[in-house]
Design a protein around this motif. Sequence first.
Motif, PDB file in Angstrom:
ATOM      1  N   ALA A  38       0.835  -1.119   0.071  1.00  0.00           N
ATOM      2  CA  ALA A  38      -0.025   0.102   0.097  1.00  0.00           C
ATOM      3  C   ALA A  38       0.757   1.188   0.083  1.00  0.00           C
ATOM      4  CB  ALA A  38      -0.938  -0.058   1.072  1.00  0.00           C
ATOM      5  N   LYS A  39       1.981   1.250   0.972  1.00  0.00           N
ATOM      6  CA  LYS A  39       2.778   2.297   0.749  1.00  0.00           C
ATOM      7  C   LYS A  39       3.673   2.675  -0.548  1.00  0.00           C
ATOM      8  CE  LYS A  39       3.493   2.143   5.936  1.00  0.00           C
ATOM      9  NZ  LYS A  39       4.465   1.466   7.028  1.00  0.00           N
ATOM     10  N   ARG A  40       4.001   1.410  -1.057  1.00  0.00           N
ATOM     11  CA  ARG A  40       4.663   1.511  -2.441  1.00  0.00           C
ATOM     12  C   ARG A  40       3.781   2.108  -3.480  1.00  0.00           C
ATOM     13  NH1 ARG A  40       5.044  -1.374  -7.048  1.00  0.00           N
ATOM     14  NH2 ARG A  40       3.427  -2.961  -6.281  1.00  0.00           N
ATOM     15  N   LEU A  41       2.254   1.734  -3.342  1.00  0.00           N
ATOM     16  CA  LEU A  41       1.533   2.280  -4.432  1.00  0.00           C
ATOM     17  C   LEU A  41       1.328   3.519  -4.223  1.00  0.00           C
ATOM     18  CD1 LEU A  41      -0.848  -1.046  -4.600  1.00  0.00           C
ATOM     19  CD2 LEU A  41       0.657  -0.029  -6.431  1.00  0.00           C
ATOM     20  N   ASP A  42       1.370   4.135  -2.977  1.00  0.00           N
ATOM     21  CA  ASP A  42       1.013   5.405  -2.642  1.00  0.00           C
ATOM     22  C   ASP A  42       1.913   6.430  -3.119  1.00  0.00           C
ATOM     23  OD1 ASP A  42      -0.557   7.500  -1.346  1.00  0.00           O
ATOM     24  OD2 ASP A  42       0.376   7.326   0.643  1.00  0.00           O
ATOM     25  N   SER A  43       3.181   5.951  -3.249  1.00  0.00           N
ATOM     26  CA  SER A  43       4.273   6.609  -3.684  1.00  0.00           C
ATOM     27  C   SER A  43       4.352   6.840  -5.169  1.00  0.00           C
ATOM     28  CB  SER A  43       5.625   5.984  -3.372  1.00  0.00           C
ATOM     29  OG  SER A  43       5.858   4.915  -4.165  1.00  0.00           O
ATOM     30  N   ILE A  44       3.467   5.884  -5.757  1.00  0.00           N
ATOM     31  CA  ILE A  44       3.338   5.852  -7.256  1.00  0.00           C
ATOM     32  C   ILE A  44       2.061   6.655  -7.921  1.00  0.00           C
ATOM     33  CG2 ILE A  44       3.026   4.379  -9.482  1.00  0.00           C
ATOM     34  CD1 ILE A  44       4.385   2.188  -7.735  1.00  0.00           C
ATOM     35  N   PHE A  45       1.034   6.428  -7.088  1.00  0.00           N
ATOM     36  CA  PHE A  45      -0.339   7.000  -7.711  1.00  0.00           C
ATOM     37  C   PHE A  45      -0.487   8.393  -7.156  1.00  0.00           C
ATOM     38  CE2 PHE A  45      -1.046   2.414  -8.617  1.00  0.00           C
ATOM     39  CZ  PHE A  45      -1.717   2.543  -9.642  1.00  0.00           C
ATOM     40  N   ASP A  46      -0.666   9.531  -8.218  1.00  0.00           N
ATOM     41  CA  ASP A  46      -1.368  10.647  -7.769  1.00  0.00           C
ATOM     42  C   ASP A  46      -2.839  10.727  -6.946  1.00  0.00           C
ATOM     43  OD1 ASP A  46       0.850  12.514  -9.174  1.00  0.00           O
ATOM     44  OD2 ASP A  46       0.082  10.697 -10.860  1.00  0.00           O
ATOM     45  N   LEU A  47      -3.347   9.769  -7.379  1.00  0.00           N
ATOM     46  CA  LEU A  47      -4.857   9.892  -6.569  1.00  0.00           C
ATOM     47  C   LEU A  47      -5.281   8.342  -6.498  1.00  0.00           C
ATOM     48  CD1 LEU A  47      -7.146  11.312  -4.961  1.00  0.00           C
ATOM     49  CD2 LEU A  47      -8.191  11.665  -7.389  1.00  0.00           C
ATOM     50  N   VAL A  48      -5.741   7.708  -5.682  1.00  0.00           N
ATOM     51  CA  VAL A  48      -6.648   6.614  -5.617  1.00  0.00           C
ATOM     52  C   VAL A  48      -8.114   7.156  -5.154  1.00  0.00           C
ATOM     53  CG1 VAL A  48      -6.975   4.512  -4.523  1.00  0.00           C
ATOM     54  CG2 VAL A  48      -4.620   5.143  -5.105  1.00  0.00           C
ATOM     55  N   LEU A  49      -8.847   7.187  -6.057  1.00  0.00           N
ATOM     56  CA  LEU A  49     -10.227   7.307  -5.708  1.00  0.00           C
ATOM     57  C   LEU A  49     -11.132   6.078  -4.912  1.00  0.00           C
ATOM     58  CD1 LEU A  49      -9.484   8.570  -8.964  1.00  0.00           C
ATOM     59  CD2 LEU A  49     -11.839   9.685  -8.622  1.00  0.00           C
ATOM     60  N   ILE A  50     -11.982   6.803  -4.113  1.00  0.00           N
ATOM     61  CA  ILE A  50     -12.841   5.726  -3.334  1.00  0.00           C
ATOM     62  C   ILE A  50     -14.193   5.952  -3.965  1.00  0.00           C
ATOM     63  CG2 ILE A  50     -13.587   4.939  -1.052  1.00  0.00           C
ATOM     64  CD1 ILE A  50     -10.723   4.571  -1.742  1.00  0.00           C
ATOM     65  N   PHE A  51     -14.662   4.762  -4.555  1.00  0.00           N
ATOM     66  CA  PHE A  51     -16.152   4.887  -5.048  1.00  0.00           C
ATOM     67  C   PHE A  51     -17.044   5.208  -3.939  1.00  0.00           C
ATOM     68  CE2 PHE A  51     -19.982   2.478  -6.372  1.00  0.00           C
ATOM     69  CZ  PHE A  51     -20.134   3.245  -7.532  1.00  0.00           C
ATOM     70  N   ASP A  52     -17.052   4.674  -2.864  1.00  0.00           N
ATOM     71  CA  ASP A  52     -17.963   4.997  -1.741  1.00  0.00           C
ATOM     72  C   ASP A  52     -17.907   6.475  -1.206  1.00  0.00           C
ATOM     73  OD1 ASP A  52     -18.459   2.131  -0.980  1.00  0.00           O
ATOM     74  OD2 ASP A  52     -16.376   2.180  -1.288  1.00  0.00           O
ATOM     75  N   HIS A  53     -16.913   7.289  -1.900  1.00  0.00           N
ATOM     76  CA  HIS A  53     -16.937   8.600  -1.583  1.00  0.00           C
ATOM     77  C   HIS A  53     -16.754   9.179  -2.765  1.00  0.00           C
ATOM     78  CE1 HIS A  53     -17.067   7.933   2.736  1.00  0.00           C
ATOM     79  NE2 HIS A  53     -16.000   7.106   2.450  1.00  0.00           N
ATOM     80  N   LEU A  54     -17.490   9.051  -3.747  1.00  0.00           N
ATOM     81  CA  LEU A  54     -17.195   9.331  -5.391  1.00  0.00           C
ATOM     82  C   LEU A  54     -17.165  10.865  -5.561  1.00  0.00           C
ATOM     83  CD1 LEU A  54     -16.460   8.271  -8.255  1.00  0.00           C
ATOM     84  CD2 LEU A  54     -19.117   8.538  -8.471  1.00  0.00           C
ATOM     85  N   LEU A  55     -18.100  11.787  -5.110  1.00  0.00           N
ATOM     86  CA  LEU A  55     -18.124  12.997  -5.098  1.00  0.00           C
ATOM     87  C   LEU A  55     -16.836  13.674  -4.610  1.00  0.00           C
ATOM     88  CD1 LEU A  55     -21.903  14.002  -4.673  1.00  0.00           C
ATOM     89  CD2 LEU A  55     -20.463  12.949  -6.879  1.00  0.00           C
ATOM     90  N   GLU A  56     -16.407  13.369  -3.391  1.00  0.00           N
ATOM     91  CA  GLU A  56     -15.174  14.010  -2.902  1.00  0.00           C
ATOM     92  C   GLU A  56     -14.008  13.620  -3.897  1.00  0.00           C
ATOM     93  OE1 GLU A  56     -17.927  13.526   0.484  1.00  0.00           O
ATOM     94  OE2 GLU A  56     -17.329  12.388  -1.183  1.00  0.00           O
ATOM     95  N   SER A  57     -14.161  12.401  -4.173  1.00  0.00           N
ATOM     96  CA  SER A  57     -12.746  11.922  -5.161  1.00  0.00           C
ATOM     97  C   SER A  57     -12.649  12.748  -6.441  1.00  0.00           C
ATOM     98  CB  SER A  57     -13.022  10.324  -5.339  1.00  0.00           C
ATOM     99  OG  SER A  57     -12.944   9.531  -4.153  1.00  0.00           O
ATOM    100  N   LEU A  58     -14.006  12.924  -6.969  1.00  0.00           N
ATOM    101  CA  LEU A  58     -13.963  13.583  -8.364  1.00  0.00           C
ATOM    102  C   LEU A  58     -13.532  14.912  -8.173  1.00  0.00           C
ATOM    103  CD1 LEU A  58     -17.428  12.315  -9.925  1.00  0.00           C
ATOM    104  CD2 LEU A  58     -14.811  11.387 -10.431  1.00  0.00           C
ATOM    105  N   VAL A  59     -14.042  15.686  -7.098  1.00  0.00           N
ATOM    106  CA  VAL A  59     -13.386  17.019  -6.819  1.00  0.00           C
ATOM    107  C   VAL A  59     -12.028  17.108  -6.593  1.00  0.00           C
ATOM    108  CG1 VAL A  59     -13.272  18.953  -5.194  1.00  0.00           C
ATOM    109  CG2 VAL A  59     -15.461  17.942  -5.603  1.00  0.00           C
TER     110      VAL A  59
END
Length: 398
Positions: free
Chosen positions: A229-250
Motif C-alpha cells: 500500500a505504501k509503495r503504491l501510494d508513492s506511485i499514484f497521484d490519486l486513488v479514488l474511493i467509489f464510496d466517496h465518489l463526489l469527494e474523489s472527483l473534486v
Amino acid sequence: MITKGRLVVAIVFLCCVSIYVNVGLREIWWNKEHTSTEHNNTRCPLSLSYVYVKTHKTGSTTLRNILWRLHDRNTSHIRIQLYPRPFAGGYPGTFRKDLTITNGNGTSRVDVLSAHIRFNETEVREIMNPKAKYITIMRNPKKQFESSFNFYYARYGKNVGSSKKVTCHGSPYLQVAGEALMPLSQYLELAEAKLNGTYPWYFRSQNYQAYDLGLDPTRISKNYALNEAKRLDSIFDLVLIFDHLLESLVLLKDIFCMDWVDIIPDDSPSKPYDINARSENDQRIIRKLTFQDQILYDYFNASLWRKIQSYGQNRMAHDVQRLKLLIEEKRSRKDAQLNAGLFASDKSESYLRWNVKIPINSEYTRTNRNFKIMKSKNRIIAKPIARYMSRNLGWCPQ
C-alpha cells in the motif's frame, strides 16, 4: 390556399424547431457557464496524459467515462488500445509492454493507458509519457465482492459459462460451486474450503482489487499488504474511493486541472441486484477472502480523507454541493432533450472512437499445451497474448 391540415403541420414543425433551438442554446450556454477559465493558463495546464488502472467492479467504468472526455481535448496523443477487449498488456498476467498495441509508430512514448491491467510499474513507466498522472479507484471490499459474484456468476443463471468469451464469465465460481444458481452463502462455504491459486480466474474471489494493483493475492501477511500500500501510494497521484465518489472527483478535478463540466458522472447503467452477505458467517468469509483488499482500502480511504483535509473541509463541502447541483442540472437537461426528441446515443462519440474493436474472434482452439488460443486476423500479437493469458490462469475451462 393553405388547408387546415397543412397549417397544423406547419405549426407543429415550427414548435419542434423552436424547442430544438432552445435546448441547443441552453446546452451551449450550460457548457460555457461551467467551463471555467481558471485553469486555462500556465499556472495550471490541463493534464492529458495519464495511467488509469481500471480495477474490476469498483465503479471504474464511471471514472473511465469521465476520463474519456479528456480525449476530445487532444486527438493527437498516443494511447494503448484495448486488446483483447477489455484488457491490455496480457491481463490477467502482469502488464507487459511488448503485448500492447498503440496508435503510434512504436517509437514515441504513450500518453494514455486506460484499461483493465495487472499493474506493473516498471513495464508501464518504460512506455509512458514521464509527465503522466497515475490514478485508480477502489471500493468497499464487501460490496466489490458481491458485485463480482453477481456480474460473473449469479446474473447469468443457468446460462453462466455457456458463452465463453475472452473474459470467461462464470470462472472461478462455476468451478468452485460445480453448478449454476448456487446462493452466495453456500458458495462462500465452498470457496473458504477449496478455492486456491490453481483455479482459472481465482482472484475474482480472492483479493480482486489487490490482484489488479499487482499484489500476490495468496499472501496472507498484513505487513506485506501494508508495505505494498505504501509503495503504491508513492506511485499514484490519486486513488479514488467509489464510496466517496463526489469527494474523489473534486480532488481529481484539482489534480488534473479539469473543469466542472468534465467531472460530472454519467447516470449509472448498472442494474440493481439482490446479492448481500447478511449473516455474520458470510461476512467473516468475505473478510477472509478479501484480506488484502481490506488493508489497501482502509489505507487509501484514510489517504483520501487526508487529501480532503489538505484541500479544506469547508471548501470540499461547498464543492461537493456544487457538483450535486450540476448533476441535477445535467439530468434536467437530459430530460428536456428527451422531451424534445433529441435522443442521444447511450455511448458517447469518444467511447466509440476510443474503444475501437480490433478484429478478433472470441472462439478458442485447444492446443497441445491444453490451453486455448484466440483466433484472430492479427495472429502475430494474438498468439503470444493468448499464451501469456493462459499461463496466468486467464483461460476458460471446458
